[in-house]
Design a protein around this motif. Structure first.
Motif, short mmCIF file in Angstrom:
data_model
loop_
_atom_site.label_atom_id
_atom_site.label_comp_id
_atom_site.label_asym_id
_atom_site.label_seq_id
_atom_site.Cartn_x
_atom_site.Cartn_y
_atom_site.Cartn_z
N VAL A 6 0.84 -1.19 0.00
CA VAL A 6 0.00 0.00 0.00
C VAL A 6 0.88 1.25 0.00
N ILE A 7 1.91 1.25 0.82
CA ILE A 7 2.82 2.39 0.87
C ILE A 7 3.53 2.56 -0.47
N ALA A 8 4.00 1.47 -1.04
CA ALA A 8 4.69 1.54 -2.34
C ALA A 8 3.76 2.05 -3.43
N SER A 9 2.52 1.59 -3.45
CA SER A 9 1.59 2.05 -4.48
C SER A 9 1.24 3.53 -4.29
N HIS A 10 1.16 3.99 -3.05
CA HIS A 10 0.92 5.41 -2.80
C HIS A 10 2.09 6.25 -3.32
N LYS A 11 3.30 5.76 -3.14
CA LYS A 11 4.47 6.49 -3.65
C LYS A 11 4.46 6.56 -5.17
N VAL A 12 4.11 5.46 -5.82
CA VAL A 12 4.08 5.44 -7.28
C VAL A 12 3.00 6.38 -7.80
N ILE A 13 1.81 6.28 -7.27
CA ILE A 13 0.71 7.15 -7.70
C ILE A 13 1.04 8.60 -7.37
N ILE A 53 7.42 14.52 1.14
CA ILE A 53 6.36 13.53 1.33
C ILE A 53 6.80 12.14 0.88
N PHE A 54 7.36 12.05 -0.33
CA PHE A 54 7.63 10.74 -0.94
C PHE A 54 9.09 10.32 -0.94
N GLY A 55 10.01 11.22 -0.63
CA GLY A 55 11.41 10.85 -0.53
C GLY A 55 12.27 11.28 -1.71
N PRO A 56 13.58 11.05 -1.58
CA PRO A 56 14.53 11.54 -2.58
C PRO A 56 14.41 10.88 -3.95
N VAL A 57 14.09 9.60 -4.01
CA VAL A 57 13.97 8.93 -5.31
C VAL A 57 12.79 9.51 -6.09
N SER A 58 11.69 9.72 -5.41
CA SER A 58 10.52 10.33 -6.05
C SER A 58 10.85 11.73 -6.54
N GLY A 59 11.61 12.48 -5.75
CA GLY A 59 12.02 13.82 -6.17
C GLY A 59 12.89 13.80 -7.40
N ALA A 60 13.84 12.87 -7.43
CA ALA A 60 14.73 12.75 -8.59
C ALA A 60 13.95 12.35 -9.84
N VAL A 61 13.05 11.39 -9.70
CA VAL A 61 12.25 10.92 -10.84
C VAL A 61 11.31 12.02 -11.32
#
Length: 181
Positions: A6-13, A53-61
């Motif tokens: 659930v956490i992973a899918s929230h990060k992707v969305i 909110i989502f972390g550094p990887v999300s920010g980079a992407v």
């Protein structure tokens, strides 16, 4: 196991939505700075919230895909992406994410101390991305004048710093008030 999915899918969305908002802010709600080809935009302020909110990887992407897509839309006839700046923006998103994670921006109270430290570190991240990485990339990859690239990068440092310090701080406070706790 279910909680992790659930956490992973929230990060992707969340990252997909963040990319869309980033593109809109970066491409369509931008103001040209003087007679340069650069724009003042709220995308960096949005990026700071995304990374918190989502972390550094999300920010980079978010920054990488958002910047590259915006470049392609701007230069639709040639689909030209300015890769040195796209990579610098992606690394900037990563740096901001590492900063927000290290400062635990949304863990506990959002204090003045956290905001001041964040803004000091986001200035450092801006300097690294736009006065070192982007100009050196422009010089090495595109054979552009290092001095001209550094002037352009310096302008972006100021604009991004102010956008994040003002609007990013407001976004942090709004998010903290409505979504955290």
């Amino acid at each position: 196991m279910m909680k992790h999915n659930v956490i992973a899918s929230h990060k992707v969305i969340g990252t997909i939505i963040s990319i869309i908002v980033f593109i809109i802010l970066f491409k369509y709600l931008a103001v040209q700075i003087g007679d340069t080809k650069d724009n003042a935009t709220l995308a960096p302020a949005w990026l700071s919230l995304v990374t918190a909110i989502f972390g550094p990887v999300s920010g980079a992407v978010t920054a990488f895909i958002g910047h590259a897509t915006s470049d392609m839309l701007t230069n639709s006839a040639t689909s030209t992406v300015w890769w040195t700046w796209t990579i610098a923006d992606s690394l900037f998103g990563l740096f901001i994410g590492l900063i927000t994670r290290r400062l635990a921006i949304f863990i506990g109270k959002l204090t003045t101390r956290k905001l001041v430290l964040f803004n000091i570190w986001q200035l450092v991240a801006n300097v690294v991305a736009w006065l070192i990485i982007a100009p050196l990339g422009d010089h090495w990859v595109y054979n552009l004048s290092l001095l001209e690239s550094m002037k352009e990068g310096g302008l972006i440092v100021v604009v991004n710093f102010l956008a994040i310090a003002i609007v990013g701080t407001i976004l942090f406070k709004i998010y903290q008030h409505y979504a955290v706790d």
